[in-house]
Design an enzyme around this catalytic site. Structure first.
Site, PDB file in Angstrom:
ATOM      1  CG  PHE A   8      12.632  49.966  24.878  1.00  0.00           C
ATOM      2  CD1 PHE A   8      11.810  51.082  24.865  1.00  0.00           C
ATOM      3  CD2 PHE A   8      13.933  50.115  25.331  1.00  0.00           C
ATOM      4  CE1 PHE A   8      12.266  52.328  25.286  1.00  0.00           C
ATOM      5  CE2 PHE A   8      14.411  51.357  25.754  1.00  0.00           C
ATOM      6  CZ  PHE A   8      13.565  52.456  25.729  1.00  0.00           C
ATOM      7  CB  THR A  97       6.431  43.399  19.339  1.00  0.00           C
ATOM      8  OG1 THR A  97       5.177  43.134  18.722  1.00  0.00           O
ATOM      9  CG2 THR A  97       6.219  43.715  20.811  1.00  0.00           C
ATOM     10  CE  LYS A 126       5.964  47.163   9.080  1.00  0.00           C
ATOM     11  NZ  LYS A 126       7.249  47.440   8.459  1.00  0.00           N
ATOM     12  N   GLY A 155       6.846  55.050   7.027  1.00  0.00           N
ATOM     13  CA  GLY A 155       7.761  55.532   8.069  1.00  0.00           C
ATOM     14  C   GLY A 155       7.253  56.842   8.641  1.00  0.00           C
ATOM     15  N   GLY A 208      19.231  49.570  10.547  1.00  0.00           N
ATOM     16  CA  GLY A 208      17.915  49.543  11.215  1.00  0.00           C
ATOM     17  C   GLY A 208      16.748  49.748  10.260  1.00  0.00           C
ATOM     18  CD  GLU A 211       9.722  45.073   8.982  1.00  0.00           C
ATOM     19  OE1 GLU A 211       9.004  44.667   9.900  1.00  0.00           O
ATOM     20  OE2 GLU A 211       9.921  46.281   8.787  1.00  0.00           O
ATOM     21  CG  ASP A 222       7.570  45.952   5.098  1.00  0.00           C
ATOM     22  OD1 ASP A 222       7.260  45.962   6.304  1.00  0.00           O
ATOM     23  OD2 ASP A 222       7.808  46.988   4.450  1.00  0.00           O
ATOM     24  CE  LYS A 226       6.064  49.470   5.242  1.00  0.00           C
ATOM     25  NZ  LYS A 226       7.469  49.474   4.820  1.00  0.00           N
TER      26      LYS A 226
HETATM   27  N1  HSE Z   1      11.501  47.302   6.849  1.00  0.00           N
HETATM   28  C1  HSE Z   1      10.643  48.400   6.528  1.00  0.00           C
HETATM   29  C2  HSE Z   1      11.142  49.052   5.249  1.00  0.00           C
HETATM   30  C3  HSE Z   1      10.638  49.371   7.665  1.00  0.00           C
HETATM   31  O1  HSE Z   1      12.282  48.790   4.855  1.00  0.00           O
HETATM   32  O2  HSE Z   1      10.389  49.779   4.621  1.00  0.00           O
HETATM   33  C4  HSE Z   1       9.560  50.419   7.589  1.00  0.00           C
HETATM   34  O3  HSE Z   1       8.273  49.850   7.604  1.00  0.00           O
END
Ligand code: HSE
Length: 338
Positions: A8, A97, A126, A155, A208, A211, A222, A226
């Site tokens: 959450f 999470t 991911k 996103g 925000g 990660e 990250d 993707k």
């Molecule tokens: N931390 C990731 C970014 C969040 O900055 O792209 C979205 O996946």
């Protein structure tokens, strides 16, 4: 439709807020009446089969960083998400999470448990996909459940759907993209304002974008996740993050940026899959569509016969990513109707 939110954080909270504030539109346009019957975070679980009080849940999370404000009838401290997934009836589990990229846990267990219980799954995390996507696709098929994960790439930008649905008939030979909003935000600010990496990263965390463990962003992991998810989904590969050659932006200096600029280029963290798979800082011509700023992501599909197609959109942010969860939910609703 009964929904369980596992995790959450910013994405789940934004999603809850959107379905609450847009309930009339969702019912009118899609026949969708979502009801959040459970929300689980690292401290405990809130369960209410008639639907959680969303404004109260959001208020409680904001004030006490837990769902305890929903009251003792609804909230139990320390309940494990896997138990809640097994015990609480729902149609859809949203796994949101934080991504963990070594073992994929606890997300991997949550996704597997939900599928085995016959729940449809929307995964924003991911980790499970970067490590075990082919096995999870198989498990979903075996249990006859729908498995969606639009929010894992881009996103709110519909990267996966564009490539899968709108490029039918084309062969995608390679993919090149700016896939991490945090790194792009950092490099943009370092370039435009001369701010040090550490300082911009702290800002990205506050906003925000980053990660839970921001080394996943700046270390390139990250972006690699993707890349793997996109490649497996649209090019039919069976990759995991271990197949990607990864270099992040941690060693990028102001001098590297200035030197790229002097050649008419911008220094970007680029993910590439085609002849091999890699993530590394690369110079992108200032005039190229991949040269996007801030938290934007951009992804170029090199296709035959349509040629290069580049999609640009906001790649990070709670509300943006929550829009992907909503898209997935609407798709599941449509599949139900069919
Ligand atoms: N931390 C990731 C970014 C969040 O900055 O792209 C979205 O996946």
């Amino acid at each position: 439709m009964r929904i369980m939110l596992v995790g959450f954080g910013v994405v789940s909270q934004s999603f809850a807020d959107i379905i609450h504030s847009q309930s009339t539109k969702l019912a009118r346009d899609y026949g969708l009446r979502p009801r959040i019957v459970a929300a689980v975070d690292s401290s405990g679980a809130a369960i209410d089969p008639s639907g959680l009080d969303i404004p109260m849940a959001l208020k409680s999370k904001k004030e006490s960083r837990s769902l305890s404000g929903l009251g003792a009838d609804v909230y139990t401290e320390g309940r494990s998400a896997a138990d809640v997934i097994r015990e609480v009836e729902c149609e859809v589990v949203v796994e949101a999470t934080p991504s963990e990229l070594t073992h994929g846990e606890p997300g991997l267990t949550h996704v597997r448990t939900a599928m085995k219980e016959g729940r449809h799954v929307i995964c924003v995390n991911k980790g499970p996909l970067a490590l075990a996507m082919p096995a999870l696709m198989e498990l979903a098929g075996h249990n006859d459940v729908i498995f969606k994960f639009s929010g894992t790439v881009g996103g709110g930008t519909p990267v996966l759907d564009l490539a899968k649905k709108c490029l039918e008939g084309c062969t995608i030979g390679s993919i090149r993209g700016i896939l991490n909003g945090t790194c792009n935000y950092i490099l943009t600010k370092m370039t435009a304002e001369g701010v040090e990496m550490k300082e911009v990263l702290a800002e990205a965390q506050k906003l925000g974008y980053a990660e839970a463990d921001p080394t996943a962003d700046v270390g390139g992991f990250d972006s690699a996740c993707k890349l793997v998810i996109t490649s497996n989904y649209v090019m039919g590969t069976s990759m995991s993050i271990r197949d990607v050659d990864i270099k992040g932006i941690t060693e990028v200096t102001m001098e590297d940026i200035a030197s790229a600029n002097s050649r008419g280029n911008a220094l970007k963290l680029v993910g590439y899959v085609g002849d091999g798979a890699k993530v590394a800082p690369e110079e992108v011509p200032l005039t190229h569509p991949l040269n996007v700023s801030g938290t934007f992501n951009a992804i170029t599909f090199d296709t035959d016969p349509a040629g290069e197609i580049t999609l640009v959109g906001k790649g990070a942010g709670g509300r943006e990513t929550a829009s992907s969860v909503l898209r997935d939910l609407i798709e599941i609703r449509k599949d139900f109707a069919r």
